[in-house]
Design an enzyme around this catalytic site. Structure first.
Site, short mmCIF file in Angstrom:
data_model
loop_
_atom_site.label_atom_id
_atom_site.label_comp_id
_atom_site.label_asym_id
_atom_site.label_seq_id
_atom_site.Cartn_x
_atom_site.Cartn_y
_atom_site.Cartn_z
CD GLU A 144 -2.78 -1.55 2.43
OE1 GLU A 144 -2.72 -0.61 3.15
OE2 GLU A 144 -3.13 -2.47 2.27
CG ASN A 149 -0.34 -6.58 -1.80
OD1 ASN A 149 -1.13 -6.97 -2.88
ND2 ASN A 149 -0.73 -6.82 -0.52
CD GLU A 199 -4.27 -7.93 1.20
OE1 GLU A 199 -5.17 -7.31 1.53
OE2 GLU A 199 -3.04 -7.53 1.10
CG HIS A 251 -9.53 -6.10 0.58
ND1 HIS A 251 -9.76 -7.22 1.26
CD2 HIS A 251 -8.32 -5.79 0.81
CE1 HIS A 251 -8.65 -7.55 1.79
NE2 HIS A 251 -7.70 -6.78 1.42
CG ASP A 283 -12.42 -9.17 1.34
OD1 ASP A 283 -12.49 -8.34 0.67
OD2 ASP A 283 -11.99 -9.28 2.70
#
Ligand code: G3I
Length: 374
Positions: free
Chosen positions: A176, A218, A282, A254, A284
């Site tokens: 990030e 990432n 990651e 996300h 979801d």
């Protein structure tokens, strides 16, 4: 519900002067695709289909794991070993846990994750080295010169990358680097002390410590077109132009229900075209409470589309979901009013989202791509 083309291969762009006939054919193709989508309803998944499918396509399918249930909960273990080919430590390899005090390392969690993975033949994605969150106080509140902070960085990398050299072959080195929303670098500790070159310095250092590791940046909020996505692309092209060792980009993924971008494959392909690996690191898709059958079905389409996006990109190597079950997801704590973001429910029962992933893999011709999967 997504339209029929959004989950499939994008039609090649046509110029304005395209033949009418081509347009008509395209319309027929879309209609046929729509019929096929309707005509082939999703089968429920009972779980267990993904590893062989992942293998056939030559990608990894991963899951983020927490140490305690990984060690103590048989059902949790069964979901991991029966449905995935790689694991990412959700928290335990972060700085706060690995080096809570300077020179005091706690390997119990990382060793448990790596040991479990090796015992069950799973790959491990290393997560994460430099991040503004979950840093120990001694680090985040310390007063550092450039030389001191570089020494701290080196010692941490020597310890963590060195310990798992050859066992963890992929690392999120930079996590990030951009502000939450917008095209600017985040002014984290590393930026404040070392300036914007901290990213190149960290990647170069990680490469010195483990020359064989695949090193990633990432990030979230880069899955669809926008100034943040472009800022990351500019950062990455600059790093590559300067010869900085960088091998992959993690698209965190996300998503809130309804926000999976149509152009995710296009965004990933930009990096593929630069010769980089990409991964959905990651994934979801959170739903507003309480989720009904329609929301769960729509969520399944979103999971399907994300896996299809990965399959559409030649160097997409892995799709990792961010948690084993809805019970273990970070979502309810961080987004009150949202829930049910993962492919397994609170009781480890497979949800339509799992079938969505299976369907994406089953419907595409298996084409084993070479390369590195975690
Ligand atoms: O360590 C304490 C523990 O001592 C205490 O008993 C427990 C009580 O709730 O809390 C523990 O800390 C929690 C920690 O996870 C470890 O479980 C924090 O409350 C919790 O907020 C923290 O959340 C993690 C979050 O990163 C921190 O920013 C999530 O589990 C984790 O899923 C999340 O992961 C990040 C990725 O690393 C990077 N990308 C975004 C993603 C989601 O935020």
């Amino acid at each position: 519900m997504h339209n029929a083309t959004s989950g499939g291969r994008r039609a090649p762009a046509r110029g304005r002067g395209g033949l009418l006939a081509a347009g008509a054919l395209g319309a027929v193709a879309v209609a046929v695709t729509a019929v096929l989508v309707v005509a082939l309803p999703r089968e429920d998944s009972t779980g267990g289909e993904l590893p062989a499918l992942a293998d056939a396509h030559g990608i990894g399918l991963g899951v983020a794991v927490a140490v305690n249930p990984l060690v103590h909960d048989d059902d949790y273990q069964d979901v991991v070993t029966g449905n995935y080919t790689s694991v990412t430590a959700e928290n335990t390899m972060k700085w706060q846990y690995v080096q809570p005090e300077r020179y005091e390392f706690d390997w119990s969690g990382p060793d448990a994750v790596v040991g479990f993975a090796e015992h069950h033949g799973l790959d491990v994605r290393g997560h994460t080295l430099l991040w503004h969150n979950q840093q120990p106080a001694w680090l985040s509140e310390g007063s550092w010169t450039e030389a001191e902070l570089l020494k701290v960085m080196r010692e941490h990398m020597d310890a963590l990358l060195g310990r798992y050299q050859g066992r963890i072959t992929t690392w999120d080195v930079i996590n990030e680097p951009l502000v939450d929303a917008g095209p600017r670098l985040r002014e984290n500790l590393w930026y404040q002390v070392l300036g914007e070159d901290y990213i190149a310095q960290a990647l170069t250092m990680a490469h010195e410590v483990d020359p064989d590791a695949r090193l990633y940046v990432n990030e979230f909020g880069i899955e669809g077109a926008g100034d943040k996505a472009d800022a990351l692309y500019d950062l990455v092209t600059d790093l590559l132009d300067r010869g900085v060792p960088l091998h992959g980009i993690g698209f965190q993924g996300h998503f809130v229900h309804g926000s999976v971008p149509e152009d995710m494959a296009d965004q990933m392909r930009r990096y593929s075209d630069l010769g980089l690996d990409v991964t959905v690191s990651e994934l979801d898709v959170r739903l507003p409470e309480p989720p009904g059958p329609e929301q769960l079905e729509a969520q399944a389409h979103e999971y399907q589309r994300v896996v299809e996006a990965c399959l559409d990109v030649p160097t997409c190597v892995n799709v990792t979901v961010w948690g084993v079950s809805d019970h273990h997801s970070w979502i309810p704590e961080w987004f009150p009013g949202y829930t049910a973001a993962l492919p397994f429910d609170d009781s480890y029962r497979p949800k339509p989202a799992l079938a969505g992933m299976v369907q994406a893999l089953e419907r595409r011709p298996a084409q084993r791509r070479p390369g590195h999967r975690p």
